[in-house]
Scaffold this motif. Structure first.
Motif: not given
Length: 206
Positions: A88-90, A115-118, A82-84, A192-193
């Motif tokens: 875009d999600l933000v 270091e998860f982006a969630v 999800l870091k990738d 993730a895509d």
């Protein structure tokens, strides 16, 4: 059923549903359907602070992701992926809430090691897992297998080990499920895509 088919239907009418019982196995889970409203649930942040899931969802469109724990390599790979697509999600206005049955103490260790982006949340009381209809009991042989690996599983009030079927729910600010993906096979996760493609499609619809 393919991932694309599982995530292909949109339902607009908000239907309420009460918390469900835990299933006897992963194949028998009965998750919230598209168009249903998430139940009133309290989860805990990594620092132990209790927070209403509904209150969090009201802030912005939300991707609610259920995972088994930081010990699960498939879950870790999914979260890291999800870091990738974080930027875009933000940009699309989304937040990602990742919920597991891990204790707050274990969640804190996970945050230090990764270091998860969630936003990692604890559902050690199993309220969210039961309420979303994705929780199931493990048989004794499986519990013994995990114990042999040094994995401590969360138990219900009767002392039975419980895990969630890995799942993703796209929820609007009214708490209504817009689209979801649940698979009893913990090794199969949407890319993730694909998650980003669904997020874009939903934002276009709204």
């Amino acid at each position: 059923m393919s991932v694309l088919v599982a995530m292909a239907v949109l339902v607009s009418s908000p239907l309420a549903r009460a918390a469900t019982d835990l299933a006897d196995n992963a194949m028998e889970v009965k998750p919230l359907l598209n168009g249903m409203s998430i139940p009133p649930i309290t989860v805990k942040m990594a620092d132990g602070t209790p927070v209403s899931l509904q209150a969090l969802v009201m802030q912005k469109p939300t991707i609610v992701l259920f995972y088994r724990g930081g010990w699960c390599p498939y879950c870790s790979r999914q979260l890291a992926g999800l870091k990738d697509i974080e930027a875009d999600l933000v940009e699309l206005g989304y937040q990602v809430l990742a919920i597991s049955p891990q204790s707050v103490a274990m969640l804190q260790e996970q945050k230090l090691e990764t270091e998860f982006a969630v936003n990692l949340l604890s559902d050690e009381n199993l309220d969210a897992i039961a309420g979303f209809g994705i929780g199931f009991y493990l048989d004794e042989d499986t519990v013994a297998k995990y114990k042999g690996y040094g994995i401590s599983l969360t138990q219900d009030s009767n002392g039975r080990a419980v895990l969630p079927a890995p799942a993703i729910f796209f929820v609007d600010q009214k708490g209504v499920v817009q689209m979801s993906y649940v698979n009893p096979d913990y090794k199969v996760r949407p890319s993730a895509d694909l998650v980003l493609a669904v997020a874009k499609a939903l934002r276009a619809e709204n």
